[in-house]
Scaffold this motif. Structure first.
Motif, PDB file in Angstrom:
ATOM      1  N   PHE A   7     -22.328  -5.034   3.759  1.00 60.30           N
ATOM      2  CA  PHE A   7     -21.798  -3.908   3.020  1.00 60.30           C
ATOM      3  C   PHE A   7     -21.161  -2.929   3.996  1.00 60.30           C
ATOM      4  CE2 PHE A   7     -24.988  -5.516   0.136  1.00 60.30           C
ATOM      5  CZ  PHE A   7     -24.369  -5.399  -1.088  1.00 60.30           C
ATOM      6  N   ASP A 123     -29.219  -7.258  -5.240  1.00 57.05           N
ATOM      7  CA  ASP A 123     -29.503  -6.565  -3.992  1.00 57.05           C
ATOM      8  C   ASP A 123     -29.454  -5.057  -4.211  1.00 57.05           C
ATOM      9  OD1 ASP A 123     -29.348  -8.936  -2.111  1.00 57.05           O
ATOM     10  OD2 ASP A 123     -27.328  -9.002  -2.948  1.00 57.05           O
ATOM     11  N   LEU A 146     -18.018  -1.726  -1.964  1.00 61.07           N
ATOM     12  CA  LEU A 146     -18.318  -3.030  -1.386  1.00 61.07           C
ATOM     13  C   LEU A 146     -17.317  -3.457  -0.316  1.00 61.07           C
ATOM     14  CD1 LEU A 146     -19.330  -4.976  -4.618  1.00 61.07           C
ATOM     15  CD2 LEU A 146     -20.795  -3.731  -3.022  1.00 61.07           C
ATOM     16  N   GLY A 150     -16.508  -9.593   1.139  1.00 61.92           N
ATOM     17  CA  GLY A 150     -17.734 -10.156   0.600  1.00 61.92           C
ATOM     18  C   GLY A 150     -17.535 -10.919  -0.692  1.00 61.92           C
ATOM     19  N   TYR A 152     -19.442 -11.384  -4.289  1.00 62.08           N
ATOM     20  CA  TYR A 152     -20.427 -10.656  -5.069  1.00 62.08           C
ATOM     21  C   TYR A 152     -20.519 -11.172  -6.503  1.00 62.08           C
ATOM     22  CZ  TYR A 152     -19.724  -7.388  -1.231  1.00 62.08           C
ATOM     23  OH  TYR A 152     -19.615  -6.826   0.020  1.00 62.08           O
ATOM     24  N   MET A 244     -25.019  -9.969  -3.526  1.00 60.85           N
ATOM     25  CA  MET A 244     -24.096 -10.458  -2.512  1.00 60.85           C
ATOM     26  C   MET A 244     -24.462 -11.875  -2.100  1.00 60.85           C
ATOM     27  SD  MET A 244     -23.077  -8.815   1.182  1.00 60.85           S
ATOM     28  CE  MET A 244     -24.719  -9.073   1.874  1.00 60.85           C
TER      29      MET A 244
END
Length: 275
Positions: A7, A123, A146, A150, A152, A244
Motif C-alpha cells: 500500500f 486486509d 491504493l 497492486g 485488489y 490485496m
C-alpha cells in the motif's frame, strides 16, 4: 506470478463533501488486518480461467465447471458458457444474473468461459460518506488510497438509491466478438432503492489483454432479486472491504476454440466501450 505490492505510504486528501472512516489504517498507511488468514500461500493469489482478450474475440465456451472454480476462490466475477449472463461469487455461493433480470444460484455442474476469483479476506475496511456519492467518486477515493500496481479484490456494500447494471443474452454459434454480441444482446437494468454488494476487482494497467484493467464489479442485491455488471450507482455511504492479492495465476481456456482464436489484435478500445 507477480511479486507482492504494498500500500502507498501517504496521507489522504479528501474530496469535498466526502469523508472517509478508515479501519486498520494508522497515520495514513494501510496496515494488514490481524485477522488475515494463515492459510496456504496460493490462496492469497487471484486465479483466472481464460483471458479477457479470448472472451472479447468470441471464445464463449470453456470446460471449467463451477464446482472446480469454487476450489480456486470463494469470491469473484465472470460469465458462463455462451456468455449467458453475469457471474458473481460471494461467500462461496455462485450466482447468475440472467438477461431477464432474474438471479439464481448456480449448480456445480454448470461451466464458465471466463472467471476471475480469489479467497476473500479483507486486509482493510473503509467507509465513504457523501452525500451524493457516485460510482465515479467511489473509484476516485479508492484509487487515491491504493497502490496503482497492486491487485485488489473489492467488496462494496451499501443501500443504493440508483444502480445501473447489465446482463447478456446467451450467444448462438458461430459466435461473434463480444462487442458485436453486446450490440443486440445486452439488457440494461435501472434499479431503484436497492441494497446489496458490488463484488469484483481493481486491477493495474499491466494486466491489460489478460484481464480488465481498472474496476470490474458485479452487483447482487441482498434479496437476490436483481444484479448484474455494474455501470453506475449512487449512494449516501458505502463500506468497502479490500483484499490485496500477492499476485495472480492464469489457466488458459481448455476449450479447443482457444487454440484457434487470433489473439494478435489489441482489443483494448473495444473493452473500454463495453466495460
Amino acid at each position: 506470478m507477480i511479486p507482492p505490492a504494498s500500500f502507498p505510504k501517504r496521507r489522504f486528501n479528501y474530496l469535498p463533501a466526502i469523508f472517509l472512516v478508515i479501519a486498520s489504517l494508522c497515520n495514513g498507511h494501510a496496515q494488514p488486518s490481524k485477522n488475515k488468514r494463515a492459510s496456504a500461500p496460493e490462496q492469497d493469489f487471484m486465479y483466472q480461467y481464460s483471458i479477457i482478450d479470448a472472451l472479447m474475440a468470441g471464445v464463449f465456451d470453456g470446460d471449467l465447471t463451477i464446482g472446480q472454480l469454487k476450489k480456486k476462490g470463494d469470491f469473484g466475477v465472470g460469465t458462463f458458457n455462451r456468455v449467458d449472463g453475469e457471474l458473481l461469487i460471494d461467500k462461496g455461493h455462485v450466482y447468475k444474473v440472467s438477461y431477464d433480470g432474474s438471479v439464481t444460484e448456480v449448480a456445480d455442474s454448470d461451466s464458465t468461459s471466463a472467471a476471475f476469483v480469489k479467497f476473500f479476506k479483507a486486509d482493510t475496511v473503509i467507509q465513504l460518506k457523501g452525500p451524493d456519492l457516485t460510482y465515479e467518486k467511489v473509484q476516485e477515493q479508492i484509487r487515491h488510497l491504493l497502490n496503482p500496481n497492486g491487485i485488489y479484490a473489492l467488496r462494496i456494500s451499501a443501500t443504493f438509491p440508483t444502480m445501473t447494471t447489465r446482463a447478456e443474452k446467451p450467444a448462438s454459434k458461430p459466435y461473434p466478438t463480444l462487442s458485436e454480441h453486446l450490440k443486440q444482446n445486452q439488457v440494461v437494468f435501472e434499479l431503484k432503492n436497492t441494497k446489496g454488494i458490488c463484488g469484483g476487482f481493481l486491477l493495474p494497467p499491466y494486466l491489460a489483454r489478460t484481464n480488465v484493467p481498472g474496476f470490474h464489479l458485479h452487483y447482487l442485491a441482498d434479496d437476490h432479486k436483481s444484479g448484474g455488471h455494474v455501470f453506475n450507482f449512487t449512494a449516501d455511504a458505502v463500506t468497502v472491504e479490500i483484499d490485496m492479492a500477492k499476485g495472480f495465476t492464469i489457466e488458459n481456456n481448455t476449450n479447443a476454440e482457444f487454440e484457434k482464436v487470433n489473439l494478435q489484435p489489441d482489443r483494448g478500445a473495444e473493452l473500454k466501450k463495453i466495460e
